[in-house]
Design a protein around this motif. Structure first.
Motif, short mmCIF file in Angstrom:
data_model
loop_
_atom_site.label_atom_id
_atom_site.label_comp_id
_atom_site.label_asym_id
_atom_site.label_seq_id
_atom_site.Cartn_x
_atom_site.Cartn_y
_atom_site.Cartn_z
N SER A 95 0.82 -1.20 0.00
CA SER A 95 0.00 0.00 0.00
C SER A 95 0.86 1.26 0.00
CB SER A 95 -0.93 -0.01 1.22
OG SER A 95 -1.69 1.19 1.28
N ALA A 96 1.92 1.25 0.81
CA ALA A 96 2.80 2.42 0.91
C ALA A 96 3.63 2.64 -0.35
CB ALA A 96 3.73 2.26 2.11
N ASN A 97 3.67 1.64 -1.22
CA ASN A 97 4.39 1.78 -2.48
C ASN A 97 3.46 1.97 -3.67
OD1 ASN A 97 7.59 1.19 -2.52
ND2 ASN A 97 6.63 0.30 -0.70
N GLY A 98 2.20 2.30 -3.37
CA GLY A 98 1.26 2.66 -4.42
C GLY A 98 0.66 1.51 -5.17
N ASN A 99 0.65 0.31 -4.59
CA ASN A 99 0.07 -0.86 -5.26
C ASN A 99 -1.45 -0.71 -5.32
OD1 ASN A 99 -1.10 -3.56 -5.60
ND2 ASN A 99 1.01 -4.30 -5.43
#
Length: 328
Positions: free
Chosen positions: A47-51
């Motif tokens: 989530s924190a990597n924009g997935n």
């Protein structure tokens, strides 16, 4: 009311920042919780990597785990001062998550924290520990300790480490599969009897069946490692599947199932029924409690979370990490 929250932005480029926000940022749900602790999970890193397969809308606050105190409630089920746990459902995915000093969630997502479990200790388990316990439950209900070795794949991850420790406590002989040769001493310290290389659990022959080896398997990675586990499980063995770090897809013939009676159990920690959730948390606070776990976890502040999530994405993270929101 102002408080600190980790925010992920995708525009103009990916950016993660700890910011001071106010309560208008929170969704309009029934129960406001003051978060004392959260924990790190692979979904948080995605989530924190924009997935977009995990979180569709940004800016966003990840964090799929929460342990805290109810501050305000529009639901008769909860009152201020209640000690509560929230894991699963949509928390931290498409709903504002636990990397924040306050969250507001639906009443039905909440379970009471058992009296014998501290809030910090609950997050030492978190979703990873909860998922591990669901997996162990399938093994315990179907396989006795004298049946043979239990293989745990992805052994150095959060689910793997907790599963190894619980199984060992319950008298099972555990084989830990890992691609990190330097982690052997760590895995043995938490209860693994045998260390298995990743190559041993990643068959490339294409054969439908291989020599039977495992009485049961807790697989946390999916892909060909799950395929290999199915081929190498003993007659009437049981396998649990809860992760897809390797791949969400796997290939298998029907022979292990019709010739050896192997059973494959899917493990879902997201929509697990509320009554079953509390039962699992009771296990983790009593008979399945892991000696020394509460001291062995890595504790960080909110400001340190981005670095830890980066390590997780790069496959360099080990064990359990909790986030102290009270002191952030």
């Amino acid at each position: 009311m102002n408080f600190k929250s980790l925010r992920v932005y995708l525009e103009p480029t990916l950016r993660i920042a700890v910011e001071t926000v106010d309560e208008t940022i929170l969704p309009d749900h029934e129960v406001l919780i003051e978060v004392h602790y959260s924990s790190l999970n692979y979904k948080d890193a995605l989530s924190a990597n924009g997935n977009k397969g995990v979180s569709k809308n940004y800016p966003h606050t990840p964090g799929i785990d929460v342990a805290g105190i109810v501050k305000d409630s529009k639901s008769d089920a909860w009152k201020p001062g209640d000690r509560v746990i929230v894991t699963g459902y949509d928390l931290g995915m498409n709903t504002y998550g636990g990397f924040s000093q306050y969250v507001r969630v639906p009443s039905d997502w909440i379970v009471s924290c058992p009296d014998s479990l501290e809030l910090r200790d609950a997050m030492c388990y978190g979703t990873a520990g909860f998922t591990a316990a669901l997996s162990v439950e399938k093994i315990v209900n179907n396989i006795t300790p004298d049946a043979g070795e239990i293989l745990v794949t992805g052994a150095t991850g959060g689910v793997g480490t907790v599963a190894i420790a619980i199984l060992s406590k319950l008298g099972y002989s555990v084989a830990a599969a890992t691609g990190k040769a330097t982690s052997a001493a760590f895995l043995q310290s938490i209860g693994a009897k045998t260390i298995v290389s990743r190559e041993e659990t990643n068959d490339q022959t294409g054969k439908a069946l291989l020599r039977s080896r495992w009485a049961g398997v807790i697989d946390t990675v999916g892909g060909n490692i799950l395929s290999t586990a199915i081929k190498t499980t003993q007659y009437l063995g049981h396998i649990t599947c809860c992760g897809n770090v390797s791949s969400p897809e796997f290939s298998s013939s029907i022979y292990p199932f019709i010739l050896k009676g192997v059973t494959l159990h899917g493990i879902d920690s997201v929509a697990c029924p509320k009554e079953h959730r509390f039962k699992i948390w009771e296990y983790l606070s009593t008979d399945w409690a892991i000696p020394g776990l509460y001291q062995a976890v890595h504790e960080v502040t909110l400001d340190e979370v981005p670095e830890q999530l980066d390590l997780m994405i790069k496959g360099k993270h080990q064990g359990r990490t909790i986030v102290n929101l009270k002191n952030s």
